[in-house]
Design an enzyme around this catalytic site. Structure first.
Site, PDB file in Angstrom:
ATOM      1  N   ASP A 145      71.633  23.359 -61.449  1.00 52.31           N
ATOM      2  CA  ASP A 145      72.791  22.467 -61.346  1.00 52.31           C
ATOM      3  C   ASP A 145      73.092  22.085 -59.905  1.00 52.31           C
ATOM      4  O   ASP A 145      72.506  22.629 -58.959  1.00 52.31           O
ATOM      5  CB  ASP A 145      74.031  23.103 -62.004  1.00 52.31           C
ATOM      6  CG  ASP A 145      74.186  24.585 -61.678  1.00 52.31           C
ATOM      7  OD1 ASP A 145      73.638  25.038 -60.650  1.00 52.31           O
ATOM      8  OD2 ASP A 145      74.852  25.279 -62.435  1.00 52.31           O
ATOM      9  N   ASN A 192      83.655  32.888 -68.112  1.00 51.65           N
ATOM     10  CA  ASN A 192      83.941  32.289 -69.428  1.00 51.65           C
ATOM     11  C   ASN A 192      82.677  32.161 -70.284  1.00 51.65           C
ATOM     12  O   ASN A 192      82.681  31.484 -71.305  1.00 51.65           O
ATOM     13  CB  ASN A 192      84.620  30.922 -69.246  1.00 51.65           C
ATOM     14  CG  ASN A 192      83.724  29.912 -68.523  1.00 51.65           C
ATOM     15  OD1 ASN A 192      82.555  30.189 -68.251  1.00 51.65           O
ATOM     16  ND2 ASN A 192      84.269  28.750 -68.212  1.00 51.65           N
ATOM     17  N   HIS A 247      79.817  30.774 -69.367  1.00 53.71           N
ATOM     18  CA  HIS A 247      78.945  29.615 -69.134  1.00 53.71           C
ATOM     19  C   HIS A 247      77.599  30.031 -68.548  1.00 53.71           C
ATOM     20  O   HIS A 247      77.476  31.068 -67.894  1.00 53.71           O
ATOM     21  CB  HIS A 247      79.645  28.532 -68.298  1.00 53.71           C
ATOM     22  CG  HIS A 247      79.796  28.820 -66.841  1.00 53.71           C
ATOM     23  ND1 HIS A 247      80.766  28.227 -66.064  1.00 53.71           N
ATOM     24  CD2 HIS A 247      79.118  29.638 -65.985  1.00 53.71           C
ATOM     25  CE1 HIS A 247      80.646  28.657 -64.827  1.00 53.71           C
ATOM     26  NE2 HIS A 247      79.667  29.510 -64.754  1.00 53.71           N
ATOM     27  N   GLU A 280      79.801  24.665 -69.970  1.00 50.24           N
ATOM     28  CA  GLU A 280      81.075  25.337 -70.189  1.00 50.24           C
ATOM     29  C   GLU A 280      81.283  25.589 -71.687  1.00 50.24           C
ATOM     30  O   GLU A 280      80.597  24.988 -72.523  1.00 50.24           O
ATOM     31  CB  GLU A 280      82.211  24.455 -69.635  1.00 50.24           C
ATOM     32  CG  GLU A 280      82.096  24.158 -68.133  1.00 50.24           C
ATOM     33  CD  GLU A 280      82.523  25.323 -67.239  1.00 50.24           C
ATOM     34  OE1 GLU A 280      82.393  26.488 -67.651  1.00 50.24           O
ATOM     35  OE2 GLU A 280      82.980  25.054 -66.117  1.00 50.24           O
TER      36      GLU A 280
HETATM   37  P1  PGA Z   1      78.531  33.799 -59.642  1.00 46.49           P
HETATM   38  O1  PGA Z   1      78.492  32.623 -60.695  1.00 46.49           O
HETATM   39  O2  PGA Z   1      77.110  34.254 -59.513  1.00 46.49           O
HETATM   40  O3  PGA Z   1      79.025  33.194 -58.364  1.00 46.49           O
HETATM   41  O4  PGA Z   1      79.401  34.847 -60.208  1.00 46.49           O
HETATM   42  C1  PGA Z   1      77.723  32.791 -61.843  1.00 46.49           C
HETATM   43  C2  PGA Z   1      77.891  31.591 -62.716  1.00 46.49           C
HETATM   44  O5  PGA Z   1      78.967  30.971 -62.692  1.00 46.49           O
HETATM   45  O6  PGA Z   1      76.951  31.271 -63.455  1.00 46.49           O
END
Ligand code: PGA
Length: 235
Positions: free
Chosen positions: A62, A128, A130, A135
């Protein structure tokens, strides 16, 4: 799912980097990569390893809409600083955050993914549930798309920006349909604030409300969690 519980993110990064090296030795050529705080230790171990990606392709999950590759908050910049400057790939693809035409950009990125089928995809997980920026509520069939980030993701990512209002509100994300086509997947989760999402992903129902739960349907997933992120697992 193959679940590996490790002491902490350092041990997790070491394990993931070993799996990358094994995949490379077995002929994997296309690596799906992730950003965020979770894969940092994996990249640190890869940088120290003997792995040679110079004949390999990377395809990232992404990118924020609106950021240029040179913006320090962009995922391109993150990848350069954490991995590519030390371990260059033959070609590294990310969505182009500053693309003028979003519809063309998602088409272009889908063509990239189709032309470069992913052998090993690295994933983190959001609080959450994702994966990538898919999402809760995202269709399991989606390919690359432009996403409106949820308030919880914006808040979680605000720590990387000076002000929460600077966090981009949209991103381009590889879709779950494309992620599921990867031949193998490693998902890493570290820290207690991932424990609920990890339990839902592994032991909850497969539902679009927890995007990562779709991984229960994939034949070759390794989950690397530290003890804190594993704390809410029943088994
Ligand atoms: P993070 O994010 O590694 O910064 O915790 C993980 C994600 O949102 O997929």
């Amino acid at each position: 799912m193959n679940i590996i519980v490790v002491k902490d993110s350092i041990a997790g990064g070491k394990k993931a980097s070993e799996l990358f090296c094994d995949a490379c030795a077995s002929g994997a050529k296309v690596f799906g990569l992730a950003t965020g705080s979770t894969p940092v230790t994996t990249y640190q171990y890869l940088v120290k390893s003997k792995i040679d990606f110079s004949n390999c392709i990377s395809v990232n999950l992404d990118e924020y809409v609106g950021l240029k590759p040179t913006d320090e908050q962009s995922y391109r910049y993150y990848m350069e600083k954490n991995l590519f400057e030390f371990k260059p790939f033959k070609k590294s693809y990310l969505p182009e955050g500053s693309a003028v035409d979003p519809e063309e950009e998602v088409k272009r990125y889908d063509q990239v993914i189709t032309a470069n089928p992913i052998d090993l995809q690295l994933l983190g997980i959001g609080r959450n549930g994702h994966i990538g920026f898919n999402e809760p509520g995202s269709s399991f069939d989606l390919t690359t798309h432009k996403v409106a980030l949820t308030p919880s993701t914006i808040e979680a990512n605000a720590r990387f920006f000076e002000n929460e209002k600077d966090v981009p509100k949209y991103a381009y994300s590889m879709g779950i349909g494309s992620i599921m086509k990867s031949k193998s997947i490693i998902l890493e989760a570290f820290g207690e604030n991932k424990a609920v999402a990890v339990a839902k992903m592994i032991e909850g129902p497969v539902t679009e409300e927890c995007p990562a739960s779709v991984l229960q349907r994939h034949a070759n997933v390794t989950v690397i969690v530290d003890e804190a992120a594993a704390a809410k697992l029943k088994k």
